[in-house]
Design a protein around this motif. Structure first.
Motif, PDB file in Angstrom:
ATOM      1  N   LEU A 136      41.552  44.474  34.110  1.00  0.00           N
ATOM      2  CA  LEU A 136      42.581  43.643  34.668  1.00  0.00           C
ATOM      3  C   LEU A 136      43.633  44.389  35.113  1.00  0.00           C
ATOM      4  CD1 LEU A 136      42.753  40.675  32.009  1.00  0.00           C
ATOM      5  CD2 LEU A 136      41.846  40.669  34.474  1.00  0.00           C
ATOM      6  N   GLY A 137      44.200  45.486  34.474  1.00  0.00           N
ATOM      7  CA  GLY A 137      45.207  46.451  34.930  1.00  0.00           C
ATOM      8  C   GLY A 137      45.118  46.821  36.079  1.00  0.00           C
ATOM      9  N   GLY A 138      43.846  47.480  36.391  1.00  0.00           N
ATOM     10  CA  GLY A 138      43.381  48.067  37.505  1.00  0.00           C
ATOM     11  C   GLY A 138      43.071  47.032  38.822  1.00  0.00           C
ATOM     12  N   TRP A 139      42.747  45.582  38.185  1.00  0.00           N
ATOM     13  CA  TRP A 139      42.620  44.757  39.438  1.00  0.00           C
ATOM     14  C   TRP A 139      44.006  44.249  40.029  1.00  0.00           C
ATOM     15  CZ3 TRP A 139      43.992  39.343  39.245  1.00  0.00           C
ATOM     16  CH2 TRP A 139      43.569  38.791  40.464  1.00  0.00           C
ATOM     17  N   ALA A 140      44.905  43.936  38.917  1.00  0.00           N
ATOM     18  CA  ALA A 140      46.261  43.389  39.224  1.00  0.00           C
ATOM     19  C   ALA A 140      47.117  44.141  40.091  1.00  0.00           C
ATOM     20  CB  ALA A 140      46.881  42.651  38.146  1.00  0.00           C
ATOM     21  N   SER A 146      43.668  52.080  41.501  1.00  0.00           N
ATOM     22  CA  SER A 146      43.663  51.590  40.240  1.00  0.00           C
ATOM     23  C   SER A 146      42.259  50.583  39.924  1.00  0.00           C
ATOM     24  CB  SER A 146      44.698  50.579  40.186  1.00  0.00           C
ATOM     25  OG  SER A 146      46.020  51.209  40.189  1.00  0.00           O
ATOM     26  N   LEU A 147      41.872  49.861  41.302  1.00  0.00           N
ATOM     27  CA  LEU A 147      40.810  49.145  41.136  1.00  0.00           C
ATOM     28  C   LEU A 147      39.724  49.819  40.649  1.00  0.00           C
ATOM     29  CD1 LEU A 147      39.773  46.092  41.660  1.00  0.00           C
ATOM     30  CD2 LEU A 147      39.227  46.773  44.063  1.00  0.00           C
ATOM     31  N   LEU A 148      39.549  50.991  41.457  1.00  0.00           N
ATOM     32  CA  LEU A 148      38.475  51.807  41.394  1.00  0.00           C
ATOM     33  C   LEU A 148      38.271  52.093  39.883  1.00  0.00           C
ATOM     34  CD1 LEU A 148      37.544  53.797  44.549  1.00  0.00           C
ATOM     35  CD2 LEU A 148      36.026  52.330  43.364  1.00  0.00           C
ATOM     36  N   GLY A 149      39.569  52.589  39.469  1.00  0.00           N
ATOM     37  CA  GLY A 149      39.434  53.219  37.954  1.00  0.00           C
ATOM     38  C   GLY A 149      39.173  52.259  36.871  1.00  0.00           C
ATOM     39  N   GLY A 150      39.601  50.967  37.201  1.00  0.00           N
ATOM     40  CA  GLY A 150      39.234  49.823  36.309  1.00  0.00           C
ATOM     41  C   GLY A 150      37.959  49.622  36.134  1.00  0.00           C
ATOM     42  N   ILE A 151      37.196  49.479  37.602  1.00  0.00           N
ATOM     43  CA  ILE A 151      35.744  49.073  37.406  1.00  0.00           C
ATOM     44  C   ILE A 151      35.039  50.116  36.924  1.00  0.00           C
ATOM     45  CG2 ILE A 151      34.200  48.445  39.099  1.00  0.00           C
ATOM     46  CD1 ILE A 151      36.189  46.562  38.829  1.00  0.00           C
ATOM     47  N   ARG A 152      35.411  51.501  37.146  1.00  0.00           N
ATOM     48  CA  ARG A 152      34.532  52.359  36.603  1.00  0.00           C
ATOM     49  C   ARG A 152      34.808  52.452  35.178  1.00  0.00           C
ATOM     50  NH1 ARG A 152      35.501  58.433  39.144  1.00  0.00           N
ATOM     51  NH2 ARG A 152      34.360  58.360  41.024  1.00  0.00           N
TER      52      ARG A 152
ATOM     53  N   VAL B  52      43.647  44.856  48.480  1.00  0.00           N
ATOM     54  CA  VAL B  52      42.427  45.334  47.854  1.00  0.00           C
ATOM     55  C   VAL B  52      41.700  44.292  47.142  1.00  0.00           C
ATOM     56  CG1 VAL B  52      41.524  47.119  46.264  1.00  0.00           C
ATOM     57  CG2 VAL B  52      43.787  47.323  47.419  1.00  0.00           C
ATOM     58  N   LYS B  53      40.478  43.936  47.561  1.00  0.00           N
ATOM     59  CA  LYS B  53      39.748  42.884  46.816  1.00  0.00           C
ATOM     60  C   LYS B  53      38.257  43.222  46.372  1.00  0.00           C
ATOM     61  CE  LYS B  53      41.738  38.847  49.094  1.00  0.00           C
ATOM     62  NZ  LYS B  53      41.662  38.004  50.278  1.00  0.00           N
ATOM     63  N   TYR B  54      37.742  44.135  47.095  1.00  0.00           N
ATOM     64  CA  TYR B  54      36.118  44.360  47.174  1.00  0.00           C
ATOM     65  C   TYR B  54      35.874  45.738  46.450  1.00  0.00           C
ATOM     66  CZ  TYR B  54      36.740  40.586  50.598  1.00  0.00           C
ATOM     67  OH  TYR B  54      37.197  39.524  51.290  1.00  0.00           O
ATOM     68  N   PHE B  55      34.817  45.649  45.759  1.00  0.00           N
ATOM     69  CA  PHE B  55      34.333  46.657  44.921  1.00  0.00           C
ATOM     70  C   PHE B  55      32.746  46.677  45.044  1.00  0.00           C
ATOM     71  CE2 PHE B  55      35.557  44.205  41.686  1.00  0.00           C
ATOM     72  CZ  PHE B  55      34.250  44.005  41.142  1.00  0.00           C
ATOM     73  N   SER B  56      32.176  47.732  45.006  1.00  0.00           N
ATOM     74  CA  SER B  56      30.472  48.014  45.117  1.00  0.00           C
ATOM     75  C   SER B  56      29.817  46.964  44.202  1.00  0.00           C
ATOM     76  CB  SER B  56      30.264  49.406  44.865  1.00  0.00           C
ATOM     77  OG  SER B  56      28.760  49.417  44.744  1.00  0.00           O
ATOM     78  N   VAL B  57      28.732  46.347  44.819  1.00  0.00           N
ATOM     79  CA  VAL B  57      27.935  45.375  44.026  1.00  0.00           C
ATOM     80  C   VAL B  57      27.280  46.157  42.924  1.00  0.00           C
ATOM     81  CG1 VAL B  57      26.013  45.504  45.182  1.00  0.00           C
ATOM     82  CG2 VAL B  57      26.691  43.392  44.447  1.00  0.00           C
ATOM     83  N   ARG B  58      27.025  47.332  42.815  1.00  0.00           N
ATOM     84  CA  ARG B  58      26.658  48.182  41.942  1.00  0.00           C
ATOM     85  C   ARG B  58      26.959  47.789  40.357  1.00  0.00           C
ATOM     86  NH1 ARG B  58      25.829  53.852  44.035  1.00  0.00           N
ATOM     87  NH2 ARG B  58      27.870  53.394  44.466  1.00  0.00           N
ATOM     88  N   PHE B  59      28.426  47.560  40.426  1.00  0.00           N
ATOM     89  CA  PHE B  59      29.008  47.491  39.142  1.00  0.00           C
ATOM     90  C   PHE B  59      28.744  46.017  38.584  1.00  0.00           C
ATOM     91  CE2 PHE B  59      31.563  50.732  41.140  1.00  0.00           C
ATOM     92  CZ  PHE B  59      31.811  51.553  40.087  1.00  0.00           C
ATOM     93  N   TYR B  60      28.338  45.017  39.655  1.00  0.00           N
ATOM     94  CA  TYR B  60      28.050  43.843  38.963  1.00  0.00           C
ATOM     95  C   TYR B  60      26.658  44.128  38.350  1.00  0.00           C
ATOM     96  CZ  TYR B  60      31.495  41.403  41.677  1.00  0.00           C
ATOM     97  OH  TYR B  60      32.743  40.917  42.133  1.00  0.00           O
ATOM     98  N   ARG B  61      25.922  44.751  38.892  1.00  0.00           N
ATOM     99  CA  ARG B  61      24.255  45.216  38.377  1.00  0.00           C
ATOM    100  C   ARG B  61      24.445  45.418  36.925  1.00  0.00           C
ATOM    101  NH1 ARG B  61      20.876  48.626  42.390  1.00  0.00           N
ATOM    102  NH2 ARG B  61      21.965  50.257  40.715  1.00  0.00           N
ATOM    103  N   VAL B  62      25.370  46.740  36.923  1.00  0.00           N
ATOM    104  CA  VAL B  62      25.485  47.116  35.314  1.00  0.00           C
ATOM    105  C   VAL B  62      25.839  46.097  34.391  1.00  0.00           C
ATOM    106  CG1 VAL B  62      26.824  48.871  34.134  1.00  0.00           C
ATOM    107  CG2 VAL B  62      26.105  49.499  36.331  1.00  0.00           C
ATOM    108  N   ALA B  63      26.951  45.306  35.006  1.00  0.00           N
ATOM    109  CA  ALA B  63      27.391  44.054  34.038  1.00  0.00           C
ATOM    110  C   ALA B  63      26.269  43.252  33.784  1.00  0.00           C
ATOM    111  CB  ALA B  63      28.581  43.450  34.576  1.00  0.00           C
TER     112      ALA B  63
END
Lengths: 329, 117
Positions: A136-140, A146-152, B52-63
């Motif tokens: 959420l911190g990365g997304w917000a 930040s977004l990439l770090g949070g998702i990773r 910033v809104k989008y990221f790779s769909v591969r992360f959804y797959r992992v989830a």
């Protein structure tokens, strides 16, 4: 009687939070000094004798920084995320027994906040919630890094959680309980579990390093690619909350490893609580040693290692333990 | 008499309060000097353009894989704590369950689901 219990509970809560916060401050100082020694320099040694007051100076500096929120950020989630991170880090330790039960005013006082029969599950439940703080911190923050770090971070933590869950099940099967105090008492009677469960312990420790985002699994905050990962846009104490959470998580992972595999508070001569802290200290030193020694994984190596090596290895060790405990072998 | 879960609940509330106070302390105590480009997000010197809104769909797959297999693993916890008294019968039934989960695992593996490239 009820008044006495409430007073004891309040004392235990204050002590636990004080121990965790103090533990964070001096783990960080220890890490910076030790990293200095590993790199043939001195590390911070100017504030107070041998740098012992450095954490206080750091804390003051952090509190007196401006609290910035980036343009376009979601204000509520942006403020909530570091709170979630720190809150879950503090909560996990509630079920870890820090020492043998002591007798006080005719009451038996256990040295944990709560000691439910599903203690280990509660600890894992809270540590899983910690992912929300990072993602959420990365997304917000409305920042690409930040977004990439949070998702990773979230992908890495959930990938390694599976292997962790499988690894500790060997301990549950052997000790016949998920109560952390029960696990320690079993080890008192039957010997420490690290040797019979050596595979489970190694998998647990590797996944524990990954869960706390420490080197060599610190991909979420890989500074060469992502600046600072999910906390790029945070400043002041919100940034510090993430750091506090990371160090408290290190202490927690060490505490659970000690409880499950190294006999918790058990040990000769010294008081039980001292033994518990000594064992945690050894684990923290190993954490820092690994950070000073190993380079970082590449992201595809990290994910492939988690799913293709650790999960099957944990599954095989789990099946072996299950066959042994159930009496098929 | 405070039950175990009552004590845990009190601790959780206190921990949330402490976490909130720690995280928001510099909002109250820090200086406030708005202005300049302070609030623009950091992108290594470039002024950010698109949200910033989008990221790779591969992360959804992992989830999704995590959801599938972690539910299977978590459902084994109560079984694991009572395995000692279930003996061979309990073991054989779980082997049947794990064979199905394992089949799914190796199907995903063969389809390249765990390959990160």
């Amino acid at each position: 009687m009820i008044v006495l219990e409430i007073v004891l509970l309040v004392i235990k809560i204050i002590l636990l939070i004080a121990i965790l916060m103090g533990g964070f401050a001096y783990t960080m100082l220890l890490e910076r000094r030790l990293l200095g020694f590993f790199q043939l320099r001195l590390g911070p040694n100017r504030v107070g004798p041998g740098g012992l007051l450095q954490p206080i100076a750091d804390g003051l500096k952090m509190v007196l920084k401006e609290d910035l929120m980036p343009l376009g950020a979601d204000p509520f989630v942006y403020r909530l995320a570091p709170v979630i991170s720190l809150f879950t880090a503090l909560c996990v330790d509630a079920v870890i027994p820090f020492g043998a039960p002591i007798h006080l005013f005719g009451l038996t006082v256990t040295l944990d906040i709560a000691n439910p029969s599903i203690g280990l599950l509660i600890a894992f439940a809270f540590s899983s919630l910690g992912v929300y703080g990072l993602v959420l911190g990365g997304w917000a923050s409305q920042n690409k890094y930040s977004l990439l770090g949070g998702i990773r971070a979230s992908a890495q933590i959930i990938s390694y959680e599976l292997a962790m869950g499988l690894a500790v099940m060997g301990v549950l099967m052997t000790t016949h309980t998920a109560n952390l105090e029960g696990i320690v008492l079993y080890q008192k009677a039957h010997g420490w579990l690290w040797l019979p469960q050596i595979g489970a312990f190694l998998i647990y420790f590797i996944t524990g390093i990954a869960e706390t985002n420490r080197t060599p699994f610190d991909l979420p905050e890989a500074e060469s690619e992502l600046v600072a990962g999910y906390h790029t846009e945070y400043s002041g104490m919100r940034f510090a909350s993430y750091i506090i959470a990371e160090y408290i998580n290190m202490i927690t992972v060490s505490g659970i490893a000690v409880t499950l595999f190294f006999g918790g508070w058990l040990g000769p001569w010294l008081p039980p609580i001292i033994w518990f802290f000594i064992k945690i200290g050894i684990f923290l030193f190993i954490f820092i040693w690994i950070r000073a020694t190993l380079p970082r994984f590449r992201y595809d190596q990290l994910m492939n290692f988690g799913w293709k090596v650790l999960v099957p290895a944990a599954l095989i060790y789990f099946l072996g333990t299950a066959a042994f405990v159930s009496g098929i072998l | 008499m405070i039950t175990q879960y009552g004590a845990l609940l009190i601790y959780v509330l206190v921990a949330f309060l402490v976490a909130y106070l720690v995280a928001s302390s510099s909002q109250h105590m820090g200086p406030k000097a708005p202005g300049g480009l302070k609030r623009v997000t950091y992108e290594s010197g470039i002024v950010p353009e698109a949200p910033v809104k989008y990221f790779s769909v591969r992360f959804y797959r992992v989830a999704m894989f995590f959801m599938i297999f972690d539910v299977a693993v978590m459902s084994l916890y109560p079984w694991a704590t009572s395995l000692r008294s279930l003996h061979q019968a309990g073991m054989l039934r779980v082997l049947a369950f794990l064979a199905i989960v394992g089949l799914a695992f190796f199907y995903v593996w063969n389809r390249g689901g765990f390959q990160w490239d």
